[in-house]
Every structure is written in structure tokens, then in C-alpha cells.
Design an enzyme around this catalytic site. Structure first.
Site, short mmCIF file in Angstrom:
data_model
loop_
_atom_site.label_atom_id
_atom_site.label_comp_id
_atom_site.label_asym_id
_atom_site.label_seq_id
_atom_site.Cartn_x
_atom_site.Cartn_y
_atom_site.Cartn_z
N LYS A 299 61.39 -3.98 96.87
CA LYS A 299 60.37 -2.91 96.93
C LYS A 299 60.89 -1.57 96.41
O LYS A 299 60.15 -0.60 96.32
CB LYS A 299 59.87 -2.75 98.37
CG LYS A 299 58.43 -3.24 98.54
CD LYS A 299 57.85 -2.82 99.87
CE LYS A 299 56.34 -2.73 99.82
NZ LYS A 299 55.75 -2.32 101.09
N SER B 244 52.39 3.99 103.08
CA SER B 244 53.66 4.67 102.89
C SER B 244 53.80 5.17 101.45
O SER B 244 54.34 6.25 101.21
CB SER B 244 54.82 3.74 103.22
OG SER B 244 54.73 3.35 104.57
N ARG C 143 44.03 -2.57 107.99
CA ARG C 143 43.38 -1.29 107.72
C ARG C 143 42.02 -1.48 107.08
O ARG C 143 41.06 -0.81 107.38
CB ARG C 143 44.25 -0.44 106.80
CG ARG C 143 45.47 0.11 107.48
CD ARG C 143 46.48 0.58 106.49
NE ARG C 143 46.89 -0.52 105.64
CZ ARG C 143 47.58 -0.39 104.53
NH1 ARG C 143 47.93 0.79 104.11
NH2 ARG C 143 47.92 -1.46 103.84
N HIS D 48 51.03 3.46 111.29
CA HIS D 48 51.89 2.50 111.99
C HIS D 48 51.93 2.82 113.48
O HIS D 48 51.94 1.92 114.32
CB HIS D 48 53.33 2.56 111.44
CG HIS D 48 53.49 2.10 110.02
ND1 HIS D 48 53.95 2.93 109.03
CD2 HIS D 48 53.27 0.90 109.45
CE1 HIS D 48 54.02 2.25 107.89
NE2 HIS D 48 53.61 1.02 108.11
#
Ligand code: COA
Length: 164
Positions: free
Chosen positions: A42, A129, A91, A18
Site C-alpha cells: 500500500k 485515510s 461506510r 475508525h
């Protein structure tokens, strides 16, 4: 005129990946607002308040970067501030479908909104993450993936402490 962008995400936790995007974004935009989404669905490790506090500390030395919680639609927040740009990282090809879907939805909701994609740095392309959380939960060293401060917060959290 100042070029302002929002950089939205869950940041559970913020990683070097990030930060790569943020650093690159700072070269393009005069001001970046990191919008930390609640994302109740989430089942995040950190609460929204904890994520805001952690990210605020991590970016404290960046000029023109601020951090705020986001509980509703991103587009609404942007319209409130007259902001037209969304900063997102890409990414790998696997990110593309999801990112395109979000970018198109946001521009459907407000046709003036433009999403700017920046490539991640190759050394962090694999990072996410949930990978960081997974490694930490199993006692692995996450120093290569997150700043020391974030590593400390993860350790505290995994010991059941609040991380504000
Ligand atoms: N480096 C490392 N990891 C990265 C990364 C980067 N540059 N970019 C994304 N990731 C990872 C994140 O760590 C996260 O990993 P995880 O799923 O393993 O936890 C994953 O990619 C998802 O990225 P994230 O940036 O957290 O985005 P998200 O998909 O959770 O967030 C929002 C999406 C918050 C931008 C979107 O839901 C949103 O705008 N919500 C607000 C409500 C709204 O307006 N909804 C309509 C949107 S169309």
C-alpha cells in the site's frame, strides 16, 4: 465467556471514522484487539511501528482495547488467540464487495470466524485515510477528520520526521 474481536486495518492514519466503529464495537465486545496490518503493497505514509504507536496513544483511554502489529494472515493471529470475531466498518455500498470478499475468504480459511459489520456514522461516511493524507499533503486542515494528535503526527511526517 469474554467476547473478543479483532479490528484489523491499515490505519494510515487512524481517523474519526475508525474511532466511530471502535466505540460501537466496545458496546458489543468485551475486548477488542486492533491489528495493524503491515500492507507493504500500500506504500503507506507511516511505517508499521509509527501506526502502532499512534493508534496506541489514541486508544489509551479505552478500556479493553489493545493494539498490535499484524505481519501475517489475520486468521492465523485469530487462531493463535482463539478469537472468533472480526470487527469491520461499512461506510457505503462501495465498501460492500471488498468487505464481503474479505469476510468470505476469512471464513473459508477458518469456518468458525464471523465478521461483524457496523455502519459508520453518517458524518464520517465519506472519510478515508487516503483522503486525509491528500488534504494534509496539500496544506488543508484535517482537524475535522482526525484527532489533534494524529494531525500533529501527519504534519511531522510530511516534514520528514520519524513519528514514533
Ligand atoms: N472510517 C474511515 N475510513 C475507513 C473506515 C472507517 N470506518 N473503514 C475503512 N476505512 C478506509 C481506510 O481509511 C482505508 O482508506 P484508504 O484506502 O484510503 O487508505 C480504506 O478504507 C481501507 O480500509 P482499512 O480498514 O485500512 O482496510 P484495508 O483494506 O487496508 O485492510 C486488512 C484490509 C488489513 C483488514 C486486510 O488486508 C487484512 O486482513 N490483512 C492481513 C492479511 C490477511 O489476512 N489477508 C487476507 C484477508 S482476506
Amino acid at each position: 465467556m469474554n467476547k473478543v474481536a479483532v479490528y484489523p486495518g491499515t490505519f494510515d492514519p487512524i481517523t474519526y471514522g475508525h474511532l466511530d466503529i471502535l466505540e460501537m464495537g466496545c458496546k458489543i465486545f468485551d475486548e477488542i484487539i486492533i491489528c495493524i496490518a503491515e500492507r507493504a503493497e500500500k506504500n503507506t505514509l507511516f511505517t508499521l511501528e509509527e501506526r502502532v504507536s499512534t493508534v496506541s496513544y489514541i486508544v489509551k483511554d479505552f478500556d479493553n482495547v489493545s493494539v498490535e502489529p499484524l505481519t501475517g494472515l489475520l486468521v492465523k493471529r485469530m487462531e493463535m488467540g482463539g478469537i472468533k470475531f472480526i470487527l469491520r466498518g461499512l461506510r457505503a455500498v462501495s465498501d460492500f464487495d471488498y468487505e464481503l470478499q474479505m469476510a468470505l475468504t476469512n471464513s473459508e480459511l477458518d469456518s468458525e470466524i464471523v465478521t461483524v459489520f457496523l455502519p459508520g456514522k453518517h458524518e464520517h461516511l465519506f472519510l478515508s485515510s487516503s483522503i486525509v493524507r491528500e488534504v494534509a499533503i496539500h496544506g488543508g486542515d484535517v482537524s475535522k477528520f482526525v484527532p489533534e494528535y494524529v494531525k500533529h503526527k501527519i504534519e511531522l511526517k510530511l516534514r520528514g520526521k520519524t513519528c514514533l
